[in-house]
Design a protein around this motif. Sequence first.
Motif, short mmCIF file in Angstrom:
data_model
loop_
_atom_site.label_atom_id
_atom_site.label_comp_id
_atom_site.label_asym_id
_atom_site.label_seq_id
_atom_site.Cartn_x
_atom_site.Cartn_y
_atom_site.Cartn_z
N ASP A 156 0.83 -1.20 0.00
CA ASP A 156 0.00 0.00 0.00
C ASP A 156 0.87 1.26 0.00
O ASP A 156 0.64 2.20 -0.78
N LYS A 157 1.88 1.27 0.86
CA LYS A 157 2.80 2.42 0.92
C LYS A 157 3.56 2.59 -0.40
O LYS A 157 3.73 3.71 -0.89
N GLN A 160 1.27 4.08 -2.98
CA GLN A 160 1.13 5.54 -2.80
C GLN A 160 2.35 6.27 -3.33
O GLN A 160 2.23 7.32 -3.98
N ALA A 163 2.30 6.27 -7.14
CA ALA A 163 1.32 7.25 -7.63
C ALA A 163 1.89 8.67 -7.55
O ALA A 163 1.71 9.48 -8.47
N TYR A 164 2.59 8.97 -6.46
CA TYR A 164 3.22 10.29 -6.32
C TYR A 164 4.24 10.52 -7.43
O TYR A 164 4.25 11.57 -8.07
#
Length: 191
Positions: A156-157, A160, A163-164
């Motif tokens: 999950d991290k 993220q 995506a950034y």
Amino acid sequence: MNDEFARLEPGQEQAIQKARKRVIESIGKNMDLYGITQSTGLLYGLMFFQDKPMNLDEMGQAMEMSKTSMSTGIRTLVDLNMVNKVWEKGSRKDLYEVERDWHQTFADFFVLKWRKAVEMNLTALRRSRSELVKLLDEASEDTSEPLRTAVDGDLDKIGQAIAYYLWLDRVIDLLESGGIYEHVPKEPRPD
């Protein structure tokens, strides 16, 4: 007396030099944003106010620094597209002038630095994601629940972060293409 100031009234040259010095010192102090030493930033500031290209000897004399120091500073500024090497008829020395479009200087610098960081980080993130997914696929029934909990949190991290960096890559594309100015227009020059 400098030809640039030949027609000025007494005190006017000093006022101009004082104003220039303030800007040059400010530029020098803020160049750490670009990873540039203060002395190289001061050199950039000096060149900013020149109306003609300068050679290393002129820079060294104006800055009271060695030609070697000037050469190192100029090479840094050229590599960052903040200064351009120019040709002038009749001159055998290398001449340099500041890139006057600060918007372009900013874009060039950050495109170069951010693109490198995005590529490096996306490579690491994707590799780690792949390894973690493989670890889950190969897990035995006995370890799968605690492993899944740990790996899912990491995935999950990582998701993220990916995506950034994909968003940052689009920002870089906007800078590189000039499309940024459709969203954040350049300010008109104040009068």
